[in-house]
Enzyme design. Structure first.
Site, PDB file in Angstrom:
ATOM      1  N   ASP A 152      68.416 -43.303  72.018  1.00 11.40           N
ATOM      2  CA  ASP A 152      68.566 -44.716  72.372  1.00 11.40           C
ATOM      3  C   ASP A 152      69.502 -44.887  73.562  1.00 11.40           C
ATOM      4  OD1 ASP A 152      68.656 -47.444  72.450  1.00 11.40           O
ATOM      5  OD2 ASP A 152      69.705 -47.695  70.550  1.00 11.40           O
ATOM      6  N   ASP A 173      64.754 -48.482  79.131  1.00  9.59           N
ATOM      7  CA  ASP A 173      65.209 -48.309  77.755  1.00  9.59           C
ATOM      8  C   ASP A 173      64.307 -47.324  77.023  1.00  9.59           C
ATOM      9  OD1 ASP A 173      66.592 -48.720  75.378  1.00  9.59           O
ATOM     10  OD2 ASP A 173      65.423 -50.484  74.836  1.00  9.59           O
TER      11      ASP A 173
END
Length: 414
Positions: A75, A283
């Protein structure tokens, strides 16, 4: 080091696409600023509760003498490493044993006076019996909380790094999948995995989410020259540094081309505002790229005008709409239908042309529809470049050089 998509459960391509849409919308919605430092990222699933994760997991071991397996979401939108631990007072189900602190000879707590504990200030910290406790509240109301600890991490080929800090989650609720145990934050902060390893760069190359192949991740410089596995030109674009923020990796998106048409969208539509809204983020944890609603409408209309198929009416009033899709029952092979190219124009002359399979796919529920796998977000939300659009791209985060490198590649060959 190999990573794997969590979506290797038995599911059709359409089902996986539907799950990606659901979790990407939840994640995009929570990226709206909520105070200093913003919220921490979290995977999301469909409201039905079916495993809907389409993030990629890094597998490693924690503890000695026998490392215990953990599977953590890669992440880039969060800073903390954490995994579920026993005893667990309230945890989500996972398919393998939770980390057992009593089985490790090297685990120990982190004092409140420790500098790493101070780094939790924005995310939420407290002192409990002299130790550093953390509380992470996610935008979709998911929570992870307990003690910050340190222990030895064992990576691929037996490489051991002692005394890495991680959250030992004993209270975790929300939308998580059963084949993960937590999150590995890859953002800029000192508690992230790259931050604690003090590497000048890291990179990953995601294989297709519709396959079960492992994907490589490199903590530090890649093993080979970037051009060794490249199938196209190496692109370079600088990160946009945001004062007092060590969470998201912002880019400067200048515009979008669909087919031969540069969309009539001002550059300001992708720029980070002084109030923290807007901007463009790359992301690893978001599945599908999304644009602010006004930009998405222009992009959708460009596809409708250039794809020679009947389009499905789209209604984005009153909440999130569906993907823009086209009827394919009149053609023998939807994969042969001509579609316009899609190019993201980034700062520094980096014109990122996406492969067809990175933005076109079958409808989640209907095999006779072909869809543009790009989504709409709220007008004040950032543009997010998700992992579906990053497939078979070697994405290099050059932290020392403050730039992102994009290298087309066949990731399973790396």
């Amino acid at each position: 080091m190999p990573i794997s998509p969590t979506s290797t459960v038995a599911a059709t391509q359409g089902e996986l696409l539907g799950r990606m849409v659901a979790r990407s919308r939840a994640r995009a919605a929570k990226l709206c600023p909520s105070g200093p430092g913003g919220a921490v990222t979290v995977p999301a699933v469909s409201s039905s509760g079916v495993i809907g994760s389409t993030e990629y997991l890094i597998h490693l071991g924690i503890g000695t003498p026998r490392p215990q397996h953990v599977a953590l979401e890669v992440d880039t939108g969060s800073n903390v490493i954490w995994t579920q631990c026993t005893p667990c007072f309230k945890c989500f189900d996972q398919r393998f044993p939770k980390f057992n602190t009593s089985a490790s000879d090297t685990v120990h707590g982190v004092a409140c006076s420790n500098q790493l504990c101070q780094g939790l200030q924005r995310s939420g910290r407290a002192c409990f019996l002299g130790g550093c406790a953390y509380r992470l509240v996610y935008g979709d109301k998911s929570v992870s909380m307990s003690q910050l600890a340190k222990d030895s991490f064992t990576f691929q080929q037996g490489k051991v790094v002692p005394d890495l800090a991680f959250g030992c989650g004993q209270y975790t609720t929300g939308n998580f999948s059963s084949n993960e145990s937590g999150i590995a934050g890859f953002a800029r902060g000192p508690l992230s995995l790259p931050g604690q390893l003090r590497v000048g760069s890291f990179s990953y190359c995601f294989t297709s989410i519709f396959e079960s192949r492992s994907s490589p991740v490199f903590l530090g410089a890649p093993d080979d020259d970037l051009t060794a596995h490249a199938t196209g030109p190496v692109l370079s674009t600088p990160f946009v540094r945001v004062p007092d923020s060590d969470v998201y990796y912002y880019l400067s998106l200048k515009g979008i081309t669909v087919g031969k048409v540069r969309l009539p969208v001002p550059e300001s539509a992708f720029t980070l505002k002084t109030d923290g809204s807007g901007g463009t983020i790359i992301d690893s944890g978001t599945a599908i790229t999304s644009f602010p609603r006004a930009v998405f409408r222009i992009l959708r209309e460009a596809f409708v005008s250039q794809v020679a198929l009947p389009h499905i009416p789209y209604d984005d009033d009153g909440g999130p709409g569906e993907l823009q899709c086209f009827q394919t029952d009149s053609v023998p092979d939807a994969s042969k239908v001509a579609v316009p190219k899609l190019i993201l124009h980034l700062e520094g002359g980096a014109d990122w042309e996406l492969p067809r399979e990175n933005y076109m796919a079958k409808h989640p529920n209907l095999d006779d529809q072909l869809c543009v796998v790009i989504d709409s977000a709220g007008d004040d939300l950032p543009t997010i470049i998700g992992n579906f659009q990053q497939q078979n791209m070697h994405i290099v985060y050059d932290l020392a050089g403050n730039k992102l490198l994009i290298v087309p590649a066949q990731c399973h060959n790396m």
